[in-house]
Design a protein around this motif. Structure first.
Motif, PDB file in Angstrom:
ATOM      1  N   UNK A 120       0.867  -1.182   0.000  1.00  0.00           N
ATOM      2  CA  UNK A 120       0.000   0.000   0.000  1.00  0.00           C
ATOM      3  C   UNK A 120       0.905   1.234   0.000  1.00  0.00           C
ATOM      4  N   UNK A 121       0.964   1.912  -1.129  1.00  0.00           N
ATOM      5  CA  UNK A 121       1.904   3.015  -1.312  1.00  0.00           C
ATOM      6  C   UNK A 121       1.660   4.138  -0.307  1.00  0.00           C
ATOM      7  N   UNK A 122       0.398   4.485  -0.057  1.00  0.00           N
ATOM      8  CA  UNK A 122       0.101   5.605   0.843  1.00  0.00           C
ATOM      9  C   UNK A 122       0.536   5.330   2.276  1.00  0.00           C
ATOM     10  N   UNK A 123       0.638   4.065   2.655  1.00  0.00           N
ATOM     11  CA  UNK A 123       1.058   3.720   4.009  1.00  0.00           C
ATOM     12  C   UNK A 123       2.574   3.737   4.162  1.00  0.00           C
ATOM     13  N   UNK A 124       3.282   3.809   3.046  1.00  0.00           N
ATOM     14  CA  UNK A 124       4.736   3.756   3.081  1.00  0.00           C
ATOM     15  C   UNK A 124       5.310   5.134   3.359  1.00  0.00           C
ATOM     16  N   UNK A 125       6.349   5.201   4.164  1.00  0.00           N
ATOM     17  CA  UNK A 125       6.963   6.476   4.516  1.00  0.00           C
ATOM     18  C   UNK A 125       8.001   6.837   3.464  1.00  0.00           C
ATOM     19  N   UNK A 126       7.820   7.980   2.764  1.00  0.00           N
ATOM     20  CA  UNK A 126       8.698   8.336   1.661  1.00  0.00           C
ATOM     21  C   UNK A 126       9.824   9.284   2.033  1.00  0.00           C
ATOM     22  N   UNK A 127       9.667  10.060   3.084  1.00  0.00           N
ATOM     23  CA  UNK A 127      10.680  11.068   3.404  1.00  0.00           C
ATOM     24  C   UNK A 127      11.817  10.440   4.210  1.00  0.00           C
ATOM     25  N   UNK A 128      12.610   9.634   3.533  1.00  0.00           N
ATOM     26  CA  UNK A 128      13.757   8.994   4.158  1.00  0.00           C
ATOM     27  C   UNK A 128      14.981   9.889   3.974  1.00  0.00           C
ATOM     28  N   UNK A 129      15.838   9.982   5.005  1.00  0.00           N
ATOM     29  CA  UNK A 129      17.055  10.769   4.811  1.00  0.00           C
ATOM     30  C   UNK A 129      17.935  10.121   3.747  1.00  0.00           C
ATOM     31  N   UNK A 130      18.588  10.948   2.947  1.00  0.00           N
ATOM     32  CA  UNK A 130      19.465  10.432   1.902  1.00  0.00           C
ATOM     33  C   UNK A 130      20.906  10.445   2.398  1.00  0.00           C
ATOM     34  N   UNK A 131      21.647   9.375   2.136  1.00  0.00           N
ATOM     35  CA  UNK A 131      23.065   9.359   2.515  1.00  0.00           C
ATOM     36  C   UNK A 131      23.838  10.424   1.739  1.00  0.00           C
ATOM     37  N   UNK A 132      24.976  10.823   2.273  1.00  0.00           N
ATOM     38  CA  UNK A 132      25.799  11.875   1.670  1.00  0.00           C
ATOM     39  C   UNK A 132      26.132  11.564   0.214  1.00  0.00           C
ATOM     40  N   UNK A 133      26.561  10.321  -0.061  1.00  0.00           N
ATOM     41  CA  UNK A 133      26.931   9.960  -1.444  1.00  0.00           C
ATOM     42  C   UNK A 133      25.758  10.149  -2.399  1.00  0.00           C
ATOM     43  N   UNK A 134      24.570   9.789  -1.944  1.00  0.00           N
ATOM     44  CA  UNK A 134      23.376   9.898  -2.804  1.00  0.00           C
ATOM     45  C   UNK A 134      23.035  11.377  -3.071  1.00  0.00           C
ATOM     46  N   UNK A 135      23.165  12.224  -2.024  1.00  0.00           N
ATOM     47  CA  UNK A 135      22.900  13.658  -2.211  1.00  0.00           C
ATOM     48  C   UNK A 135      23.883  14.252  -3.214  1.00  0.00           C
ATOM     49  N   UNK A 136      25.164  13.880  -3.094  1.00  0.00           N
ATOM     50  CA  UNK A 136      26.182  14.387  -4.016  1.00  0.00           C
ATOM     51  C   UNK A 136      25.891  13.909  -5.442  1.00  0.00           C
ATOM     52  N   UNK A 137      25.480  12.641  -5.575  1.00  0.00           N
ATOM     53  CA  UNK A 137      25.158  12.103  -6.910  1.00  0.00           C
ATOM     54  C   UNK A 137      23.958  12.842  -7.508  1.00  0.00           C
ATOM     55  N   UNK A 138      22.957  13.150  -6.686  1.00  0.00           N
ATOM     56  CA  UNK A 138      21.795  13.902  -7.169  1.00  0.00           C
ATOM     57  C   UNK A 138      22.198  15.293  -7.638  1.00  0.00           C
TER      58      UNK A 138
END
Length: 188
Positions: A120-138
């Motif tokens: 159930x997508x609406x029950x899933x928590x989406x605002x997960x913190x992003x690791x440093x490497x992922x933020x830099x890649x974004x």
């Protein structure tokens, strides 16, 4: 014709801007933030000062778009979990080194292994913190070529300063020595 009041004209204009039958979404390019403090590392995420596109949806279209976006985010998250589980299995929960585990990437996780439809997508928590490497890649994927390294030290200093709050008063407050009192707030 009778002159209309300036106030009435402004109220009419404002009323026309509020609509409950559509959603307007403004899209902004991603930039290095300098406005938030991630829980670890540097390179906070932000957005450009001006939007680069606008899209209007009906309420139904917007709900469908959100559903599609959330399912894609969930699919990526489940793939990352599956990849982590594979690596843990190969390394016996991180106790043994494995070249195979180190070489695994998200491409090694098949979409067939991911079952998004039964979650159930609406029950899933989406605002997960992003690791440093992922933020830099974004940031790099968004065209940010030079990531300001000074932000890392600034963020570290802010996190350290947040560990200490209040004052050193114990049984009574000495306003001359109390950091809270000197800052003009109640003794903490």
């Amino acid at each position: 014709p009778a002159a209309t009041s300036i106030l009435k004209r402004q109220k009419q204009l404002r009323r026309k801007n509020v609509r409950f039958d559509q959603v307007t979404v403004y899209y902004f390019a991603r930039r290095q933030g300098f406005t938030s403090v991630p829980s670890q590392g540097g390179s906070s995420l932000g957005m450009a000062q001006r939007h680069n596109s606008v899209r209007r949806y009906t309420l139904c279209e917007f709900a469908q778009e959100q559903e599609v976006n959330h399912r894609e985010i969930l699919r990526e998250h489940l793939k990352e979990e599956k990849l982590h589980a594979k690596k843990m299995k190969l390394t016996k929960n991180g106790t043994v080194e494995s070249e195979e585990a180190e070489g695994l990437t998200l491409e090694d996780v098949s979409d067939d292994d991911i079952d998004v439809e039964n979650v159930e997508v609406d029950d899933y928590f989406f605002l997960q913190p992003l690791p440093t490497k992922r933020r830099r890649a974004l940031l790099r994927a968004s065209g940010v070529h030079r990531i300001d390294a000074e932000e890392k030290q600034e963020l570290r200093a802010i996190r350290l300063s947040r560990e200490e709050c209040g004052c050193d008063c114990r049984l009574y407050c000495d306003p001359e020595a109390c950091a809270c009192s000197q800052a003009g707030i109640k003794c903490q």
